[in-house]
Design an enzyme around this catalytic site. Structure first.
Site, PDB file in Angstrom:
ATOM      1  N   ARG A   1      -1.570  22.154 -14.333  1.00 31.89           N
ATOM      2  CA  ARG A   1      -0.453  21.218 -14.584  1.00 31.89           C
ATOM      3  C   ARG A   1      -0.431  20.769 -16.043  1.00 31.89           C
ATOM      4  O   ARG A   1       0.612  20.393 -16.577  1.00 31.89           O
ATOM      5  CB  ARG A   1      -0.544  20.017 -13.627  1.00 31.89           C
ATOM      6  CG  ARG A   1       0.665  19.102 -13.731  1.00 31.89           C
ATOM      7  CD  ARG A   1       0.791  18.097 -12.602  1.00 31.89           C
ATOM      8  NE  ARG A   1       1.916  17.211 -12.853  1.00 31.89           N
ATOM      9  CZ  ARG A   1       2.436  16.361 -11.990  1.00 31.89           C
ATOM     10  NH1 ARG A   1       1.922  16.263 -10.772  1.00 31.89           N
ATOM     11  NH2 ARG A   1       3.459  15.592 -12.299  1.00 31.89           N
TER      12      ARG A   1
ATOM     13  N   HIS B   1      10.818  10.643 -27.747  1.00 35.48           N
ATOM     14  CA  HIS B   1       9.737  11.457 -27.190  1.00 35.48           C
ATOM     15  C   HIS B   1      10.066  12.953 -27.256  1.00 35.48           C
ATOM     16  O   HIS B   1       9.252  13.764 -27.708  1.00 35.48           O
ATOM     17  CB  HIS B   1       9.453  11.015 -25.758  1.00 35.48           C
ATOM     18  CG  HIS B   1       8.382  11.809 -25.086  1.00 35.48           C
ATOM     19  ND1 HIS B   1       7.074  11.789 -25.511  1.00 35.48           N
ATOM     20  CD2 HIS B   1       8.428  12.685 -24.047  1.00 35.48           C
ATOM     21  CE1 HIS B   1       6.357  12.596 -24.755  1.00 35.48           C
ATOM     22  NE2 HIS B   1       7.158  13.156 -23.861  1.00 35.48           N
TER      23      HIS B   1
ATOM     24  N   ARG C   1       0.806  -1.234   0.000  1.00 29.14           N
ATOM     25  CA  ARG C   1       0.000   0.000   0.000  1.00 29.14           C
ATOM     26  C   ARG C   1       0.838   1.282   0.000  1.00 29.14           C
ATOM     27  O   ARG C   1       0.361   2.349   0.348  1.00 29.14           O
ATOM     28  CB  ARG C   1      -0.975   0.040   1.179  1.00 29.14           C
ATOM     29  CG  ARG C   1      -1.986  -1.076   1.155  1.00 29.14           C
ATOM     30  CD  ARG C   1      -3.164  -0.764   2.048  1.00 29.14           C
ATOM     31  NE  ARG C   1      -4.064  -1.893   2.074  1.00 29.14           N
ATOM     32  CZ  ARG C   1      -3.990  -2.889   2.932  1.00 29.14           C
ATOM     33  NH1 ARG C   1      -3.042  -2.877   3.867  1.00 29.14           N
ATOM     34  NH2 ARG C   1      -4.843  -3.885   2.884  1.00 29.14           N
TER      35      ARG C   1
ATOM     36  N   LYS D   1       8.749  23.249 -12.486  1.00 26.85           N
ATOM     37  CA  LYS D   1       7.879  22.062 -12.361  1.00 26.85           C
ATOM     38  C   LYS D   1       7.299  21.987 -10.943  1.00 26.85           C
ATOM     39  O   LYS D   1       6.106  21.698 -10.766  1.00 26.85           O
ATOM     40  CB  LYS D   1       8.643  20.781 -12.703  1.00 26.85           C
ATOM     41  CG  LYS D   1       7.768  19.540 -12.492  1.00 26.85           C
ATOM     42  CD  LYS D   1       7.755  18.578 -13.615  1.00 26.85           C
ATOM     43  CE  LYS D   1       6.640  17.548 -13.414  1.00 26.85           C
ATOM     44  NZ  LYS D   1       6.789  16.360 -14.210  1.00 26.85           N
TER      45      LYS D   1
ATOM     46  N   HIS E   1       2.562  18.427 -26.485  1.00 27.58           N
ATOM     47  CA  HIS E   1       2.434  16.978 -26.339  1.00 27.58           C
ATOM     48  C   HIS E   1       1.282  16.378 -27.141  1.00 27.58           C
ATOM     49  O   HIS E   1       1.312  15.201 -27.467  1.00 27.58           O
ATOM     50  CB  HIS E   1       2.315  16.600 -24.862  1.00 27.58           C
ATOM     51  CG  HIS E   1       3.625  16.686 -24.123  1.00 27.58           C
ATOM     52  ND1 HIS E   1       4.357  17.857 -24.039  1.00 27.58           N
ATOM     53  CD2 HIS E   1       4.363  15.756 -23.467  1.00 27.58           C
ATOM     54  CE1 HIS E   1       5.456  17.640 -23.336  1.00 27.58           C
ATOM     55  NE2 HIS E   1       5.490  16.371 -22.994  1.00 27.58           N
TER      56      HIS E   1
ATOM     57  N   ASN F   1       2.092  19.989 -20.623  1.00 21.60           N
ATOM     58  CA  ASN F   1       1.918  19.166 -21.833  1.00 21.60           C
ATOM     59  C   ASN F   1       1.987  20.004 -23.116  1.00 21.60           C
ATOM     60  O   ASN F   1       1.540  19.544 -24.166  1.00 21.60           O
ATOM     61  CB  ASN F   1       0.578  18.428 -21.784  1.00 21.60           C
ATOM     62  CG  ASN F   1       0.568  17.400 -20.674  1.00 21.60           C
ATOM     63  OD1 ASN F   1       1.614  16.873 -20.310  1.00 21.60           O
ATOM     64  ND2 ASN F   1      -0.603  17.127 -20.116  1.00 21.60           N
TER      65      ASN F   1
HETATM   66  P1  NAD Z   1      14.569   6.021 -20.816  1.00 22.27           P
HETATM   67  O1  NAD Z   1      14.293   5.867 -19.388  1.00 22.27           O
HETATM   68  O2  NAD Z   1      14.162   4.922 -21.723  1.00 22.27           O
HETATM   69  O3  NAD Z   1      16.117   6.312 -21.021  1.00 22.27           O
HETATM   70  C1  NAD Z   1      16.618   6.501 -22.323  1.00 22.27           C
HETATM   71  C2  NAD Z   1      17.860   5.615 -22.576  1.00 22.27           C
HETATM   72  O4  NAD Z   1      18.972   6.179 -21.913  1.00 22.27           O
HETATM   73  C3  NAD Z   1      17.722   4.206 -22.061  1.00 22.27           C
HETATM   74  O5  NAD Z   1      18.280   3.305 -22.985  1.00 22.27           O
HETATM   75  C4  NAD Z   1      18.552   4.226 -20.769  1.00 22.27           C
HETATM   76  O6  NAD Z   1      19.078   2.946 -20.429  1.00 22.27           O
HETATM   77  C5  NAD Z   1      19.651   5.171 -21.157  1.00 22.27           C
HETATM   78  N1  NAD Z   1      20.288   5.885 -20.049  1.00 22.27           N
HETATM   79  C6  NAD Z   1      19.720   6.379 -18.939  1.00 22.27           C
HETATM   80  N2  NAD Z   1      20.609   7.086 -18.239  1.00 22.27           N
HETATM   81  C7  NAD Z   1      21.779   7.031 -18.915  1.00 22.27           C
HETATM   82  C8  NAD Z   1      23.059   7.587 -18.701  1.00 22.27           C
HETATM   83  N3  NAD Z   1      23.315   8.417 -17.686  1.00 22.27           N
HETATM   84  N4  NAD Z   1      24.039   7.313 -19.596  1.00 22.27           N
HETATM   85  C9  NAD Z   1      23.783   6.517 -20.676  1.00 22.27           C
HETATM   86  N5  NAD Z   1      22.583   5.990 -20.948  1.00 22.27           N
HETATM   87  C10 NAD Z   1      21.597   6.244 -20.063  1.00 22.27           C
HETATM   88  O7  NAD Z   1      13.884   7.350 -21.406  1.00 22.27           O
HETATM   89  P2  NAD Z   1      13.613   8.803 -20.788  1.00 22.27           P
HETATM   90  O8  NAD Z   1      13.590   9.714 -21.935  1.00 22.27           O
HETATM   91  O9  NAD Z   1      14.518   9.094 -19.648  1.00 22.27           O
HETATM   92  O10 NAD Z   1      12.142   8.690 -20.166  1.00 22.27           O
HETATM   93  C11 NAD Z   1      11.019   8.426 -20.987  1.00 22.27           C
HETATM   94  C12 NAD Z   1       9.901   7.963 -20.088  1.00 22.27           C
HETATM   95  O11 NAD Z   1       9.564   8.980 -19.162  1.00 22.27           O
HETATM   96  C13 NAD Z   1       8.611   7.631 -20.840  1.00 22.27           C
HETATM   97  O12 NAD Z   1       8.145   6.379 -20.403  1.00 22.27           O
HETATM   98  C14 NAD Z   1       7.646   8.738 -20.426  1.00 22.27           C
HETATM   99  O13 NAD Z   1       6.310   8.306 -20.394  1.00 22.27           O
HETATM  100  C15 NAD Z   1       8.156   9.070 -19.052  1.00 22.27           C
HETATM  101  N6  NAD Z   1       7.827  10.424 -18.573  1.00 22.27           N
HETATM  102  C16 NAD Z   1       7.232  10.544 -17.368  1.00 22.27           C
HETATM  103  C17 NAD Z   1       6.921  11.792 -16.861  1.00 22.27           C
HETATM  104  C18 NAD Z   1       6.329  11.915 -15.482  1.00 22.27           C
HETATM  105  O14 NAD Z   1       5.943  13.026 -15.090  1.00 22.27           O
HETATM  106  N7  NAD Z   1       6.292  10.853 -14.707  1.00 22.27           N
HETATM  107  C19 NAD Z   1       7.217  12.950 -17.599  1.00 22.27           C
HETATM  108  C20 NAD Z   1       7.821  12.795 -18.843  1.00 22.27           C
HETATM  109  C21 NAD Z   1       8.143  11.523 -19.324  1.00 22.27           C
HETATM  110  N1  GLY Z   2       5.248  15.732 -17.511  1.00 19.60           N
HETATM  111  C1  GLY Z   2       3.965  16.229 -17.223  1.00 19.60           C
HETATM  112  C2  GLY Z   2       3.643  16.248 -15.757  1.00 19.60           C
HETATM  113  O1  GLY Z   2       4.401  15.845 -14.927  1.00 19.60           O
HETATM  114  O2  GLY Z   2       2.573  16.647 -15.422  1.00 19.60           O
END
Ligand code: NAD
Ligand code: GLY
Length: 384
Positions: A263, A287, A142, A248, A270, A267
């Site tokens: 919030r 992305h 939880r 943020k 997006h 986006n």
């Molecule tokens: P990711 O986590 O897939 O990382 C991208 C690549 O970089 C991966 O292959 C990873 O292994 C590699 N990597 C990570 N750190 C590294 C480093 N220091 N050196 C070398 N390689 C490294 O992608 P991302 O762009 O970090 O995140 C995308 C995700 O984030 C999506 O799933 C998206 O939905 C999510 N997201 C969430 C929010 C939120 O508010 N929670 C906001 C934006 C995006």
């Molecule tokens: N990345 C959008 C949010 O955190 O709301």
């Protein structure tokens, strides 16, 4: 080291930003445990655990093989040095593993290692690891404590802050999730050195977004710092990550659960970006690249609707290009994007929702944007 605070009622937490912080993770976790951080009950005087919990010494670091190879040893050593008993659990690298199956595998590892409600998870990685680990933390027994240790630029400026956690479902991205704020975010800009140029650029799109939606001075700073940014000057990166996290944090504090529409400003770009990603089957654009194109389209749509001037559109496009980000859609037709837009979860009863721009640093949520105007933008944006 710089500190930004996210001030949510009863759940304040710090974002620590600097160099060489990964090896100090144990020190920061000890601090978190000593104080009433992030909404966890303060430890009763003279006890070692939280109410109903055994000791808080068990720590599981969730990561992937790529990041583990680079920074796994360092974080384990730092946690071990402060008396924690850390274990490493790996999920495969890639967005396709951000699933409930991976969540179930992590739960099994946590049970096997006898984690309890006083234990801590550490998300060491990019947004995929961060979102998934946060979701495990939100649901295991939880809800348990977790730290974000973001290692991509995108994760440092966006996904690690604000408590949106979750995984993908065959019907769409991020459809299963929960709001669960971390107890702290430990952001070490040195790890950005090992990031590929494509991943670094992808994160820069989100950086530009903060200037475009909320801070004209920051936008101007980015315009004048393109060279320092491209060579990943660490002083510049600390300044950038700090300002993005401040912005943020301010949105999250005012509209934690994205209920008032504020919030949703995060986006910006997006809606077009998701349509582009869907229409190209998530293969052609990272992305952040899709967000860059999406922001250029959203600004151009705003100008077409006489909401902002062409000068704003040109400034935004010029900054994106100077950071080697795309502003047009290639290898896809306007019709394919239009179809994907209609199926986007933001399409409400036949009209489309967009975040539109008034000026650099000011955006708003527009609920019913006429589709013919959107089609004009797609015609402009799609090039062979
Ligand atoms: P990711 O986590 O897939 O990382 C991208 C690549 O970089 C991966 O292959 C990873 O292994 C590699 N990597 C990570 N750190 C590294 C480093 N220091 N050196 C070398 N390689 C490294 O992608 P991302 O762009 O970090 O995140 C995308 C995700 O984030 C999506 O799933 C998206 O939905 C999510 N997201 C969430 C929010 C939120 O508010 N929670 C906001 C934006 C995006
Ligand atoms: N990345 C959008 C949010 O955190 O709301």
């Amino acid at each position: 080291m710089e500190t930004v605070r996210v001030n949510l009622p009863g759940r304040q937490y710090p974002i620590l930003i600097g160099r060489g912080l990964i090896s100090r993770a144990g020190e920061f976790l000890a601090d978190v445990q000593a104080g009433p951080a992030a909404g966890y009950p303060q430890r009763p005087e003279g006890t070692r655990g939280y109410p109903g919990c055994r000791t808080g010494s068990r720590v599981v670091v969730v990561t992937n093989p790529t990041v583990s190879r680079l920074y796994g040893e360092e974080i384990l050593a730092g946690l071990g040095a402060r008396g924690f008993a850390p274990f490493l659990v790996e999920i495969p690298d890639g967005e396709e593993y951000k699933t409930l199956e991976s969540v179930a595998r992590v739960y099994e590892e946590l049970f096997a290692r006898q984690l309890d409600r006083g234990s801590t998870l550490v998300a060491l990685g990019g947004g995929v690891v961060g979102d998934l680990t946060g979701f495990v933390a939100a649901t295991f027994m939880r809800g348990i404590r977790y730290l974000q240790v973001p290692t991509t630029l995108l994760a440092q400026v966006d996904s690690s802050v604000g408590g949106k956690t979750g995984v993908n479902h065959p019907r769409g991205k991020n459809l299963i999730g929960a709001f669960h704020q971390p107890a702290a975010v430990i952001t070490d800009v040195e790890v950005l050195r090992s990031l590929s140029p494509e991943e670094f650029r992808s994160g820069l799109a989100e950086v530009v977004k903060y200037g475009a939606i909320a801070d004209p001075d920051f936008f101007a700073f980015l315009e004048s710092s393109a060279v320092a940014i491209r060579v990943r000057d660490e002083g510049t990166l600390v300044r950038i990550v700090k300002r993005c996290c401040e912005i943020k944090a301010s949105y999250v504090e005012q509209d934690e659960r994205e209920e008032s529409g504020l919030r949703a400003h995060l986006n910006f770009g997006h809606t077009f970006a998701h349509a582009l990603e869907t229409a190209t089957s998530y293969c052609a654009y990272r992305h952040g690249e899709a967000v860059a194109v999406g922001m250029a389209c959203a600004a151009r749509l705003s100008a077409l609707l006489n909401l902002c001037g062409n000068q704003e559109v040109e400034r935004l496009s010029a900054l994106l290009k100077s950071l080697e980000l795309p502003v047009n859609m290639r290898g896809v037709t306007p019709g394919a994007i239009a179809e994907a837009l209609v199926y986007d979860k933001k399409a409400v009863e036949g009209t489309l929702r967009f975040i539109l721009m008034k000026t650099i640093g000011q955006v708003f949520l527009a609920d019913s944007v006429p589709f013919p105007e959107v089609r004009k933008i797609l015609k402009w944006a799609c090039i062979a």
